[in-house]
Design a protein around this motif. Structure first.
Motif, mmCIF file in Angstrom:
data_model
loop_
_atom_site.group_PDB
_atom_site.id
_atom_site.type_symbol
_atom_site.label_atom_id
_atom_site.label_comp_id
_atom_site.label_asym_id
_atom_site.label_seq_id
_atom_site.Cartn_x
_atom_site.Cartn_y
_atom_site.Cartn_z
ATOM 1 N N THR A 210 40.495 42.430 53.700
ATOM 2 C CA THR A 210 40.552 42.524 52.250
ATOM 3 C C THR A 210 39.335 41.832 51.661
ATOM 4 O O THR A 210 38.778 40.913 52.283
ATOM 5 C CB THR A 210 41.846 41.893 51.700
ATOM 6 N N GLY A 211 38.918 42.253 50.468
ATOM 7 C CA GLY A 211 37.722 41.654 49.891
ATOM 8 C C GLY A 211 37.589 41.900 48.401
ATOM 9 O O GLY A 211 38.263 42.759 47.820
ATOM 10 N N LYS A 212 36.709 41.123 47.785
ATOM 11 C CA LYS A 212 36.372 41.262 46.378
ATOM 12 C C LYS A 212 34.858 41.198 46.234
ATOM 13 O O LYS A 212 34.194 40.441 46.946
ATOM 14 C CB LYS A 212 37.012 40.159 45.536
ATOM 15 N N ALA A 213 34.331 41.982 45.305
ATOM 16 C CA ALA A 213 32.885 42.014 45.087
ATOM 17 C C ALA A 213 32.590 42.126 43.596
ATOM 18 O O ALA A 213 33.371 42.712 42.837
ATOM 19 C CB ALA A 213 32.260 43.178 45.838
ATOM 20 N N GLU A 214 31.480 41.534 43.183
ATOM 21 C CA GLU A 214 30.987 41.638 41.815
ATOM 22 C C GLU A 214 29.503 41.981 41.863
ATOM 23 O O GLU A 214 28.759 41.371 42.633
ATOM 24 C CB GLU A 214 31.177 40.320 41.057
ATOM 25 N N GLU B 248 38.834 49.946 44.557
ATOM 26 C CA GLU B 248 38.978 50.303 43.150
ATOM 27 C C GLU B 248 38.128 49.350 42.331
ATOM 28 O O GLU B 248 38.154 48.139 42.557
ATOM 29 C CB GLU B 248 40.437 50.228 42.709
ATOM 30 N N SER B 249 37.362 49.898 41.371
ATOM 31 C CA SER B 249 36.417 49.096 40.585
ATOM 32 C C SER B 249 36.804 49.088 39.112
ATOM 33 O O SER B 249 37.308 50.081 38.583
ATOM 34 C CB SER B 249 34.990 49.641 40.734
ATOM 35 N N THR B 250 36.530 47.927 38.474
ATOM 36 C CA THR B 250 36.754 47.762 37.038
ATOM 37 C C THR B 250 35.540 47.074 36.440
ATOM 38 O O THR B 250 35.055 46.084 36.989
ATOM 39 C CB THR B 250 38.015 46.917 36.767
ATOM 40 N N SER B 251 35.042 47.578 35.327
ATOM 41 C CA SER B 251 33.888 46.970 34.674
ATOM 42 C C SER B 251 34.348 45.948 33.648
ATOM 43 O O SER B 251 35.529 45.865 33.304
ATOM 44 C CB SER B 251 33.027 48.039 33.991
ATOM 45 N N THR B 252 33.410 45.160 33.152
ATOM 46 C CA THR B 252 33.743 44.142 32.159
ATOM 47 C C THR B 252 34.200 44.756 30.841
ATOM 48 O O THR B 252 34.837 44.077 30.027
ATOM 49 C CB THR B 252 32.524 43.240 31.900
ATOM 50 N N THR B 253 33.915 46.024 30.603
ATOM 51 C CA THR B 253 34.382 46.709 29.397
ATOM 52 C C THR B 253 35.796 47.238 29.560
ATOM 53 O O THR B 253 36.369 47.774 28.611
ATOM 54 C CB THR B 253 33.444 47.878 29.046
ATOM 55 N N GLY B 254 36.350 47.107 30.766
ATOM 56 C CA GLY B 254 37.706 47.576 31.014
ATOM 57 C C GLY B 254 37.784 48.957 31.623
ATOM 58 O O GLY B 254 38.872 49.432 31.966
ATOM 59 N N ALA B 255 36.660 49.609 31.781
ATOM 60 C CA ALA B 255 36.654 50.952 32.374
ATOM 61 C C ALA B 255 36.958 50.868 33.867
ATOM 62 O O ALA B 255 36.406 50.022 34.572
ATOM 63 C CB ALA B 255 35.313 51.619 32.139
ATOM 64 N N THR C 49 28.949 43.957 34.389
ATOM 65 C CA THR C 49 29.407 43.532 35.712
ATOM 66 C C THR C 49 30.550 44.427 36.179
ATOM 67 O O THR C 49 31.498 44.681 35.424
ATOM 68 C CB THR C 49 29.875 42.069 35.693
ATOM 69 N N ARG C 50 30.449 44.881 37.411
ATOM 70 C CA ARG C 50 31.504 45.700 38.007
ATOM 71 C C ARG C 50 32.214 44.870 39.072
ATOM 72 O O ARG C 50 31.581 44.294 39.953
ATOM 73 C CB ARG C 50 30.896 46.964 38.611
ATOM 74 N N ARG C 51 33.534 44.821 38.993
ATOM 75 C CA ARG C 51 34.345 44.088 39.961
ATOM 76 C C ARG C 51 35.111 45.081 40.823
ATOM 77 O O ARG C 51 35.786 45.965 40.301
ATOM 78 C CB ARG C 51 35.299 43.127 39.254
ATOM 79 N N THR C 52 35.015 44.883 42.130
ATOM 80 C CA THR C 52 35.633 45.822 43.076
ATOM 81 C C THR C 52 36.555 45.070 44.024
ATOM 82 O O THR C 52 36.172 44.044 44.591
ATOM 83 C CB THR C 52 34.559 46.566 43.893
ATOM 84 N N GLU C 53 37.766 45.572 44.184
ATOM 85 C CA GLU C 53 38.720 45.042 45.155
ATOM 86 C C GLU C 53 38.936 46.096 46.230
ATOM 87 O O GLU C 53 39.112 47.279 45.921
ATOM 88 C CB GLU C 53 40.042 44.675 44.485
ATOM 89 N N SER C 54 38.924 45.664 47.473
ATOM 90 C CA SER C 54 39.057 46.595 48.583
ATOM 91 C C SER C 54 39.979 46.047 49.657
ATOM 92 O O SER C 54 40.167 44.829 49.777
ATOM 93 C CB SER C 54 37.678 46.910 49.189
ATOM 94 N N SER C 55 40.544 46.938 50.438
ATOM 95 C CA SER C 55 41.418 46.541 51.548
ATOM 96 C C SER C 55 41.445 47.679 52.563
ATOM 97 O O SER C 55 41.175 48.841 52.234
ATOM 98 C CB SER C 55 42.829 46.226 51.067
ATOM 99 N N GLY C 56 41.774 47.335 53.790
ATOM 100 C CA GLY C 56 41.830 48.359 54.828
ATOM 101 C C GLY C 56 41.908 47.745 56.205
ATOM 102 O O GLY C 56 42.333 46.593 56.374
#
Length: 236
Positions: A139-143, A200-207, A159-166
């Motif tokens: 599992t991981g998190k990235a910005e 799955e990624s989420t931007s600072t604008t909420g997109a 800034t784009r925040r991404t959470e991943s797992s596998g």
């Protein structure tokens, strides 16, 4: 003649018996790696300036296991990775001068856990090669920052925040030296690895971006992939 052959055979058998890790031994140890690299390129063909991207990485991997048979260990491995990268952004003034405006950053953290199997092949009493295979859950998190426009002064960054797992699988070679029977000093390579991840990624604008899946096969056999570690062999 037989008087000399018998003691020699006993000494050879004793040396062979010592050059192994017996069943019932418990291993507790781990490895560590730090890497830093810089990628340089010409900013423009005529500017005479170079841009430098810096990438640093830290990797910590504790391991614990039990020897089911001589030289054969079954255990549990963890792997924590932290990476950081910077990429400079330059702008040109009306007079044509080029100056640095900012650094775009990318950060990531990953944690993996799963069973490992390790087998040793001794070269003598104090040294051995080993191969280690493992698989498990990651599992991981990235910005990461990126420009909203080709003109950084116009709209700035996001800034784009991404959470991943596998899941992952890994096969790595190593070498261990025993200054004493219960302590092994190790050097290994990251080796061959396979990852199958969903993110799955989420931007600072909420997109939000739709979920994505990826598969990656990688071979870590360079100097940056070296890991140094140590392990205690209790009961050996």
């Amino acid at each position: 003649m037989h008087k000399f052959l018998l003691p020699a055979a006993l000494l050879l058998a004793a040396g062979t018996a010592q050059a192994q890790i017996p069943a019932g031994t418990i291993l507790v140890g781990g490895n560590i790696n730090y890497s830093r690299r810089e990628n340089q390129s010409e900013l423009t063909p005529t500017s005479g300036k170079r841009t430098t991207q810096t990438v640093t990485g830290f990797d910590l991997g504790p391991t614990a296991g039990y020897f089911l048979a001589d030289n054969l260990m079954l255990g549990l491995g963890l792997d924590y990775q932290k990476n950081h990268a910077t990429a400079p952004v330059y702008v040109a003034s009306l007079t044509g001068d080029i100056s640095k405006l900012m650094d775009l950053e990318a950060k990531s953290r990953y944690l993996a856990v799963g069973p490992v199997v390790r087998y040793y092949h001794f070269l003598g009493e104090n040294a051995a090669f080993y191969g280690q295979a493992g698989a498990g859950y990651r599992t991981g998190k990235a910005e990461d920052e990126y420009l909203l426009s080709a003109n950084p002064n116009a709209m700035g960054t996001e800034t784009r925040r991404t959470e991943s797992s596998g899941f992952y699988g890994q096969l790595s070679p190593g070498f261990v030296y025993f200054p004493v029977s219960k302590l092994g000093l190790e050097v290994s390579l990251r080796g061959l690895s396979f990852d199958k991840m969903s993110s799955e990624s989420t931007s600072t604008t909420g997109a939000k971006s739709p979920k994505a899946s990826s598969s990656l096969f990688d071979a870590g056999i360079g100097l940056n992939d070296l890991r140094f570690g140590a392990a205690f062999y209790f009961g050996r």
